[in-house]
Write an enzyme that holds these catalytic residues in place. Structure first.
Site, PDB file in Angstrom:
ATOM      1  N   GLU A 226      -9.755   4.822  -8.529  1.00  0.00           N
ATOM      2  CA  GLU A 226      -9.294   4.632  -7.152  1.00  0.00           C
ATOM      3  C   GLU A 226     -10.259   5.332  -6.199  1.00  0.00           C
ATOM      4  O   GLU A 226     -10.678   4.764  -5.202  1.00  0.00           O
ATOM      5  CB  GLU A 226      -7.869   5.174  -6.966  1.00  0.00           C
ATOM      6  CG  GLU A 226      -7.376   4.974  -5.537  1.00  0.00           C
ATOM      7  CD  GLU A 226      -5.918   5.378  -5.298  1.00  0.00           C
ATOM      8  OE1 GLU A 226      -5.137   5.450  -6.256  1.00  0.00           O
ATOM      9  OE2 GLU A 226      -5.582   5.621  -4.127  1.00  0.00           O
ATOM     10  N   ARG A 304       3.349  12.605  -3.422  1.00  0.00           N
ATOM     11  CA  ARG A 304       4.173  11.772  -4.300  1.00  0.00           C
ATOM     12  C   ARG A 304       4.970  12.634  -5.287  1.00  0.00           C
ATOM     13  O   ARG A 304       6.066  12.270  -5.702  1.00  0.00           O
ATOM     14  CB  ARG A 304       3.331  10.717  -5.025  1.00  0.00           C
ATOM     15  CG  ARG A 304       4.180   9.610  -5.652  1.00  0.00           C
ATOM     16  CD  ARG A 304       3.348   8.466  -6.222  1.00  0.00           C
ATOM     17  NE  ARG A 304       3.067   7.433  -5.252  1.00  0.00           N
ATOM     18  CZ  ARG A 304       3.896   6.441  -4.918  1.00  0.00           C
ATOM     19  NH1 ARG A 304       5.091   6.345  -5.496  1.00  0.00           N
ATOM     20  NH2 ARG A 304       3.544   5.545  -4.033  1.00  0.00           N
ATOM     21  N   GLU A 704       3.051   1.294 -12.589  1.00  0.00           N
ATOM     22  CA  GLU A 704       3.145   2.715 -12.915  1.00  0.00           C
ATOM     23  C   GLU A 704       4.487   3.168 -13.507  1.00  0.00           C
ATOM     24  O   GLU A 704       4.507   4.031 -14.384  1.00  0.00           O
ATOM     25  CB  GLU A 704       2.869   3.556 -11.657  1.00  0.00           C
ATOM     26  CG  GLU A 704       1.447   3.469 -11.171  1.00  0.00           C
ATOM     27  CD  GLU A 704       1.341   4.032  -9.756  1.00  0.00           C
ATOM     28  OE1 GLU A 704       1.799   3.357  -8.814  1.00  0.00           O
ATOM     29  OE2 GLU A 704       0.828   5.138  -9.596  1.00  0.00           O
TER      30      GLU A 704
HETATM   31  N1  MTE Z   1      -2.740  -1.770 -16.655  1.00  0.00           N
HETATM   32  C1  MTE Z   1      -3.945  -1.947 -17.245  1.00  0.00           C
HETATM   33  N2  MTE Z   1      -4.040  -2.764 -18.298  1.00  0.00           N
HETATM   34  N3  MTE Z   1      -5.060  -1.299 -16.811  1.00  0.00           N
HETATM   35  C2  MTE Z   1      -5.007  -0.426 -15.744  1.00  0.00           C
HETATM   36  O1  MTE Z   1      -6.023   0.158 -15.364  1.00  0.00           O
HETATM   37  N4  MTE Z   1      -3.584   0.652 -14.038  1.00  0.00           N
HETATM   38  C3  MTE Z   1      -2.221   1.073 -13.690  1.00  0.00           C
HETATM   39  C4  MTE Z   1      -1.256  -0.121 -13.756  1.00  0.00           C
HETATM   40  N5  MTE Z   1      -1.418  -0.823 -15.005  1.00  0.00           N
HETATM   41  C5  MTE Z   1      -3.740  -0.216 -15.099  1.00  0.00           C
HETATM   42  C6  MTE Z   1      -2.631  -0.944 -15.591  1.00  0.00           C
HETATM   43  C7  MTE Z   1      -2.113   1.662 -12.368  1.00  0.00           C
HETATM   44  S1  MTE Z   1      -2.485   3.287 -12.190  1.00  0.00           S
HETATM   45  C8  MTE Z   1      -1.692   0.942 -11.281  1.00  0.00           C
HETATM   46  S2  MTE Z   1      -1.507   1.672  -9.764  1.00  0.00           S
HETATM   47  C9  MTE Z   1      -1.373  -0.485 -11.369  1.00  0.00           C
HETATM   48  O2  MTE Z   1      -1.573  -0.999 -12.675  1.00  0.00           O
HETATM   49  C10 MTE Z   1      -2.256  -1.242 -10.380  1.00  0.00           C
HETATM   50  O3  MTE Z   1      -2.084  -2.600 -10.422  1.00  0.00           O
HETATM   51  P1  MTE Z   1      -0.917  -3.370  -9.641  1.00  0.00           P
HETATM   52  O4  MTE Z   1      -0.793  -2.725  -8.301  1.00  0.00           O
HETATM   53  O5  MTE Z   1      -1.400  -4.736  -9.587  1.00  0.00           O
HETATM   54  O6  MTE Z   1       0.299  -3.173 -10.475  1.00  0.00           O
HETATM   55  N1  HPA Z   2      -0.197   5.866  -4.702  1.00  0.00           N
HETATM   56  C1  HPA Z   2      -1.327   5.542  -5.331  1.00  0.00           C
HETATM   57  N2  HPA Z   2      -2.505   5.654  -4.796  1.00  0.00           N
HETATM   58  C2  HPA Z   2      -2.573   6.113  -3.552  1.00  0.00           C
HETATM   59  C3  HPA Z   2      -1.440   6.464  -2.838  1.00  0.00           C
HETATM   60  C4  HPA Z   2      -0.173   6.324  -3.445  1.00  0.00           C
HETATM   61  O1  HPA Z   2       0.875   6.611  -2.880  1.00  0.00           O
HETATM   62  N3  HPA Z   2      -1.841   6.900  -1.645  1.00  0.00           N
HETATM   63  C5  HPA Z   2      -3.181   6.822  -1.646  1.00  0.00           C
HETATM   64  N4  HPA Z   2      -3.629   6.346  -2.785  1.00  0.00           N
HETATM   65 MO1  MOS Z   3      -2.609   3.832  -9.721  1.00  0.00          MO
HETATM   66  S1  MOS Z   3      -2.600   5.839 -10.154  1.00  0.00           S
HETATM   67  O1  MOS Z   3      -1.884   4.092  -8.158  1.00  0.00           O
HETATM   68  O2  MOS Z   3      -4.243   3.592  -9.461  1.00  0.00           O
END
Ligand code: MTE
Ligand code: HPA
Ligand code: MOS
Length: 749
Positions: A226, A304, A704
């Site tokens: 990120e 958070r 998450e």
């Molecule tokens: N799943 C896979 N296979 N690989 C990833 O890197 N990242 C996780 C989750 N699932 C991740 C994953 C995290 S930290 C987040 S925030 C969300 O996927 C981001 O994707 P989304 O917002 O589309 O759910």
């Molecule tokens: N979640 C995940 N990533 C972020 C956030 C949050 O609330 N704020 C800034 N980056």
């Molecule tokens: Mo997920 S820790 O919000 O990239």
């Protein structure tokens, strides 16, 4: 719909950063990093290194035309150390050569003279010395000071939870190529293309419009990309600016592990008060977050943590405070759950401690205090559409918890070497970036006049299946086949000012924007058909125009050609911003989350009391998906998140020594879950609910939340340890590695 990447992944045809065809003349970059954790740099001698064969240039802070600054939330992080180093692994210079091998040879010839300074690696020690990233924050509800007097039982304690290495399979990397007039394109393995673009512009001292960031997909991010994909992209872009050559970096695993930050370790003090009938009346917690040497995302992660300090429980009197503590470790960063899991760990530990002291099951306290509609959380949000009780009840019923409990009791009575443990883990996780301004997204859709469609959004595919969900939205809205649609890379020229794909909100935010674009196109196309079928209801289905529910002669392709000939716009750009959310930081009150995700898991573990090892027999989950738009992908997210959470709670042990050196610096010393650590059985049931309006197609965010089911693994092991060694005072200190379990099994007092 199956994951659209499935076939290419299996055949090895998917393109990751290191698979991009390299241009002739591409140079390679290697970061040169500090070997001490805190020091003044009194001298650096690059002479031997620079004269080595294959070395083109060594770039340092002095070569930066813009600002030597990549801090996103706070400007406290230089790209290259200048005069001082604050953690081992901090980058001092960038070696550019004709091969990575040459760069590595040259790195050995650089001589740095350090004047060493005191090193702090522990959050509480940093706090004691007032080394903080920013002022502390606190959330409060009711009045805890008064509430203690009403409590029949009050317990206090301390918890510690370690960090976690992201271990994305694809390591960090970036590839920059020069374009015309000082413009640069950077392919970056990042969750946040705009964040990268912004920092490249800042460091290179040029406008954002000169920089194009392109991201095809990541081999995993998990939050580790990120913010922390940025420095590497900025470095290769800087090298390209200076040398006018393509420059690439794809990090070695051990370099990546050493140089990048991880999940934040936290230490916490808690005080919990209950009534006679086990209602939690008051809860106080102080979190000490180990931020590492710079802010990175720590302030947002800490926020958070505060938001999730009471997990799925209603507590009328809460005081939660958090310190972000500055230590001499690599800056810690986002990791699936983003501080939420650390917040929940403490309240779960508090409940378990109370239960043990009162001689009741933790489940009883958990269940007694689950949130219901109308409850106010410590930050002022009033909960609606809560699913805490429904997931809990469905979980107990569908998996016959009572029978399981009875079976385990009998097992433990008749076995001395093996003991079984049981734990229930409810979760409640807020969906939306906690920073309200980040909750918006855009999508761009072109329909070409042959009827094929290309889609760009701000969402980054990292294995979570967001591209498949985007494809589903297009095909459903326009009534066309998946083969007509291509989901393009995430690119800052096509979709600007994106938030990172994070906070589990990627599919919701980008999906809503995409849906708006598709609906706008659909309306224009329907108007074209309407001219031929006046006063009839027009629909697009199965690649055909339907009028009053009857299939017409007009195919999708015909319709597109008609629209094109009639000079109707076949492109659309849409913007979506989450409605209803707001937050006032000065009061620490508001409505920061679009909605919450709920679920309940039951964990059964068997501990070998001779060895301290353990196996997870089963994890049974009832999860609130809303109306899942892709159950296969969503179940995959549950399984992956669960196992990642179990790893964090049990096996994965990050160790920095007192010098701030990462000892667990490779896969030989850092144990991640393997096929044997996965529960023998994982059962996932979908709770039947309406879903939520603010979730895309009422399909709730799923990325998450399931990681937090992993917490149950810790408490299940503790339950088994208690069955073997009942009268002992146990610390709460995750991960619960087999070594620690063994010590606890034979602890005397
Ligand atoms: N799943 C896979 N296979 N690989 C990833 O890197 N990242 C996780 C989750 N699932 C991740 C994953 C995290 S930290 C987040 S925030 C969300 O996927 C981001 O994707 P989304 O917002 O589309 O759910
Ligand atoms: N979640 C995940 N990533 C972020 C956030 C949050 O609330 N704020 C800034 N980056
Ligand atoms: Mo997920 S820790 O919000 O990239």
């Amino acid at each position: 719909m199956i994951n659209i990447d499935a076939h290419n992944h299996v055949k090895g045809k998917s393109i990751y950063l290191d698979d991009i065809q390299e241009l002739q003349g591409t140079l390679y970059a290697l970061p040169f990093d500090a070997t001490v954790a805190h020091a003044k740099i009194s001298a650096i001698d690059y002479t031997q290194a620079i004269h080595r064969t294959g070395i083109i240039r060594i770039i340092t802070a002095k070569d930066i035309p813009g600002e030597n600054q990549i801090g996103g939330i706070l400007p406290d992080e230089p790209l290259f150390a200048d005069g001082e180093v604050h953690f081992r692994g901090q980058v001092i210079a960038l070696i550019i050569g004709t091969s990575e091998h040459h760069c590595r040879q040259a790195a050995k010839l650089i001589k740095v003279t350090y004047e060493e300074l005191p090193i702090i690696t522990d959050a509480r020690e940093a706090h004691a010395q007032n080394k903080l990233i920013m002022p502390p924050r606190s959330f409060s509800l009711g009045n805890t000071t008064q509430a203690w007097e009403e409590c029949a039982h009050v317990f206090e304690g301390r918890t510690d939870v370690n960090g976690q290495e992201h271990l994305y399979i694809e390591t960090q990397g970036a590839y920059a190529r020069p374009k015309e007039d000082g413009s640069i394109i950077v392919s970056s393995s990042t969750q946040g293309p705009t964040a990268v673009q912004r920092m490249v512009a800042r460091v290179l001292g040029i406008a954002m419009h000169k920089i194009e960031i392109d991201t095809v997909r990541l081999g995993g991010g998990f939050g580790g990309k990120e913010d922390q994909a940025t420095p590497w992209a900025v470095m290769v872009a800087l090298a390209t600016q200076i040398l006018h050559k393509p420059v690439k970096m794809a990090m070695h695993r051990m370099d990546d592990m050493r140089m990048t930050g991880k999940r934040h370790p936290y230490s916490a003090d808690f005080k919990i008060g209950l009534s006679k009938d086990l209602k939690i009346l008051a809860y106080e917690v102080t979190h000490y977050q180990n931020a590492g040497a710079a802010a990175d995302l720590s302030p947002a992660v800490m926020e958070r943590t505060l938001f999730h300090s009471t997990n799925a429980y209603y507590i009328p009197n809460v005081f939660a405070k958090a310190f972000s503590c500055k230590t001499n470790l690599p800056p810690n960063t986002a990791f699936r759950g983003f501080g939420g899991p650390q917040g929940k760990f403490v309240i779960e530990a508090a409940i378990v401690k109370a239960a043990e002291a009162l001689g009741v099951s933790p489940a009883l306290i958990q269940k007694t205090n689950l949130v219901v509609d109308g409850n106010e959380l410590s930050y002022g949000q009033i909960l609606q559409q809560t699913q805490a009780h429904p997931t809990w009840n469905a979980c107990m019923d569908s998996f016959d918890y009572e029978a399981q409990k009875e079976r385990i009791k009998l097992f433990n009575e008749s076995n001395s070497r093996y003991k079984k443990g049981l734990a229930i883990q409810p979760i409640c996780f807020g969906i939306s970036f906690t920073n309200t301004m980040m909750n918006h997204a855009r999508a761009l859709v072109h329909i070409y006049h042959d009827g094929s469609v290309v889609v760009s959004t701000g969402a980054v595919e990292m294995g979570q299946g967001v591209n498949t969900k985007m494809l589903q939205i297009v095909t459903q809205t326009l009534g066309i086949k998946p083969s007509r649609v291509r989901i393009e890379s995430t690119n800052t020229l096509r979709v600007a000012n994106t938030s990172p794909t994070a906070a589990s909100a990627g599919a919701d935010l980008n999906g809503k924007a995409l849906q708006m674009a598709c609906v706008a196109l659909l309306e224009r196309l329907k108007a074209v058909a309407q001219k031929e079928y006046t006063d009839q209801i027009i629909e697009l289905k199965e690649e055909m125009v339907f009028a009053n529910e009857t299939k017409t002669e007009i195919t999708w392709q015909d319709l597109i050609m008609k629209a094109f000939v009639q000079r109707v716009a076949l492109s659309e750009n849409s913007h979506y911003a989450t409605p209803t959310i707001h937050y006032d930081k000065s009061k620490e009150k508001g409505h920061p989350f679009a909605y919450h995700v709920y679920g309940t898991s039951i964990h059964e573990v068997t501990v070998d009391c001779l060895k301290g090892t353990y196996n997870f027999d089963s994890v049974n989950i009832v999860h609130d998906f809303g109306k899942s738009m892709n159950p296969t992908i969503d179940n995959g997210q549950i399984e992956g998140g669960l196992v990642q959470g179990i790893g964090w709670m049990t096996l994965e042990e990050i160790i920095y020594n007192e010098q701030g050196r990462l000892v667990s610096n490779a896969l030989s010393t850092y144990k991640v879950p393997d096929i044997y650590s996965v529960p023998k059985e994982i059962n996932i049931k979908h709770l039947e609910t309406e879903g939520h309006e603010l979730a895309i197609n009422k399909s709730k965010a799923v990325g998450e939340p399931p990681l937090m089911y992993g917490l149950g693994a810790y408490f299940a092991i503790r339950d088994a340890v208690k069955a073997f060694n009942p009268n002992v005072e146990l610390a709460v200190n995750a991960p619960y590695t087999p070594e620690k379990v063994l010590m606890d099994l034979y602890r005397r007092r």
